[in-house]
Design an enzyme around this catalytic site. Structure first.
Site: not given
Length: 427
Positions: A137, A139, A144, A153, A210, A212, A244, A248, A251, A255, A264, A268, A375
């Site tokens: 997978d 990114f 995103h 962050r 997600e 994708e 996917d 959250r 994760q 992570y 995750k 999927t 998001e």
């Protein structure tokens, strides 16, 4: 004017003669002599029908130099065929477009063969199209990456420096890749501790989708040898839709430092029909300009994406109708499919036919084009209103629907749908 098939195909169909996506199915109306279900077999979609390629092959209608006498369509998966490479794919496409055309009587004029090989989609069960040995997978959407970085962050430096130099990815769990329509059980795991308490344990409170797409790998490469970025397209058979699913809260706690794991790997979902790059060629478009310039092994002579409109719908638990919550587009990807594949092999990693390469969440620049609830609700701070049902993240009983369809002047090239329903966690 589009190509004409003897099979009736509506103007708004995802599956005209210009598409012919590949999948694997089994008929639901017949059973073996011992009562067992029929064996899986490859097919292509045409309108509201599936053409059984095992029947076409057994009848000797694949008569080109590559596919003549080949057992590739007598297999329970597409792995052998996708591993044969672009010359075989092109030969099959030309043969099938001819056989399904309104002008050629070979199939249309043979009542017995036509009835045996053409099945209504309502009379088949779709299965995973390939045996997926490995799943990676990526990114690859800048929007995103920026949104996720801002949420976790802050806005000062949301995207790490390395992201602009290489397609970041992680190795996912192939065993939990499932076909569209499979229910997803809410996963359990650990979450962030509160104060001095131990970590939370229980079912995820932040279940997300997600948006994708994923590439199906064709011919692979030998261990220790890489694939040139300008040759990478010959190693990509086609694309599917992919959800996917993500927990959250699980994760976020796990992570660091090695990346996603239990948040995750519980599920999927992919759509059943693989749309080939040949079918998507009319919808190729320029990919975003990359700054800084990629290193030479990622600098491709044809830097292209595809104009594939994407939609996500949610039907809240207890409601009759779904609500559209986002519209994005495949052309929002910063790193292209070919750059992803070339980077994957630059260290000598060997890919194999049927492997799955996910793009990562495909978000656009506007809030209405974000590709996940993380998001869209800004990590639950801005709940969505779905016909009276407020949602921060997915609740039990919610159903998620992905669709994708390229709109041409005379025809569409679509992917069908990718769906899944959330079931409660197992106690």
């Amino acid at each position: 004017m589009g190509l004409r098939s003897f099979v009736e195909v509506s103007r708004d169909s995802h599956f005209p003669l210009e598409n012919l996506p590949y999948g694997v199915f089994r008929p639901t109306s017949t059973a073996g002599g011992d009562g067992s279900p029929p064996a899986p077999r490859p097919g292509v979609a045409i309108g509201d029908f599936v053409l059984d390629l095992s029947v076409i092959s057994a009848a000797g209608l694949f008569d080109g130099p590559i596919l003549k006498d080949s057992p590739c369509f007598l297999q329970p998966s597409l792995n052998m065929f996708v591993g044969m490479g672009r010359p075989a794919w092109k030969e099959a496409r030309l043969t099938l477009q001819r056989l399904l055309s309104a002008e050629d009587p070979t199939l249309s004029g043979n009542t017995s063969l036509r009835e045996k090989s053409l099945l209504k989609m309502s009379e088949v069960e779709m299965l995973l199209p390939t045996v997926i040995g490995d799943y990676t997978d990526f990114f690859s959407s800048m929007h995103h990456a920026k949104n996720c970085g801002t949420i976790f962050r802050g806005p000062e430096n949301p995207i790490p420096v390395n992201w602009f130099h290489l397609p970041i990815a992680y190795h996912g769990r192939a065993s939990s890749v499932v076909i569209s329509g499979t229910d997803i059980i809410r996963p359990r795991g650990q979450g962030y501790p509160t104060g001095k308490s131990p970590p939370y344990f229980g079912s995820t409170q932040k279940l997300d989708f997600e948006l994708e797409m994923a590439a199906i790998v064709g011919p692979g490469n030998e261990l220790g040898k890489s694939i040139n970025v300008d040759e990478a397209a010959d190693h990509i058979f086609g694309l599917v839709l992919m959800n996917d699913w993500s927990a959250r809260d699980i994760q976020a706690w796990e992570y660091v430092p090695l990346g996603p794991f239990l948040g995750k790997s519980f599920g999927t979902t992919i759509s059943p029909w693989i749309v080939t790059l040949d079918a998507l060629e009319p919808f190729a478009c320029d990919a975003p300009k990359q700054d800084p310039q990629p290193l030479p092994y990622l600098a491709e002579s044809k830097h292209i994406n595809y104009d594939i409109p994407l939609e996500v719908w949610i039907k809240p638990a207890g409601h009759e109708h779904p609500v559209i919550i986002t519209r994005s587009n495949f052309n929002n990807l910063y790193w292209t499919l070919t750059q992803q594949l070339a980077h994957h092999t630059i260290n000598g990693c060997n890919l194999r036919p049927g492997d799955l390469l996910g793009t990562g969440t495909i978000s656009g620049p506007e809030a209405e084009s974000f590709g996940c609830l993380l998001e869209l609700t800004w990590n639950g701070q801005k709940p969505l209103n779905l016909i009276g049902a407020a949602r921060k993240f997915l609740e039990d009983g919610d159903e998620v629907f992905f669709t994708a369809c390229c709109k041409g002047k005379d025809y569409n090239v679509g992917f069908g749908s990718c769906t899944g329903k959330v079931l409660p966690a197992i106690p």
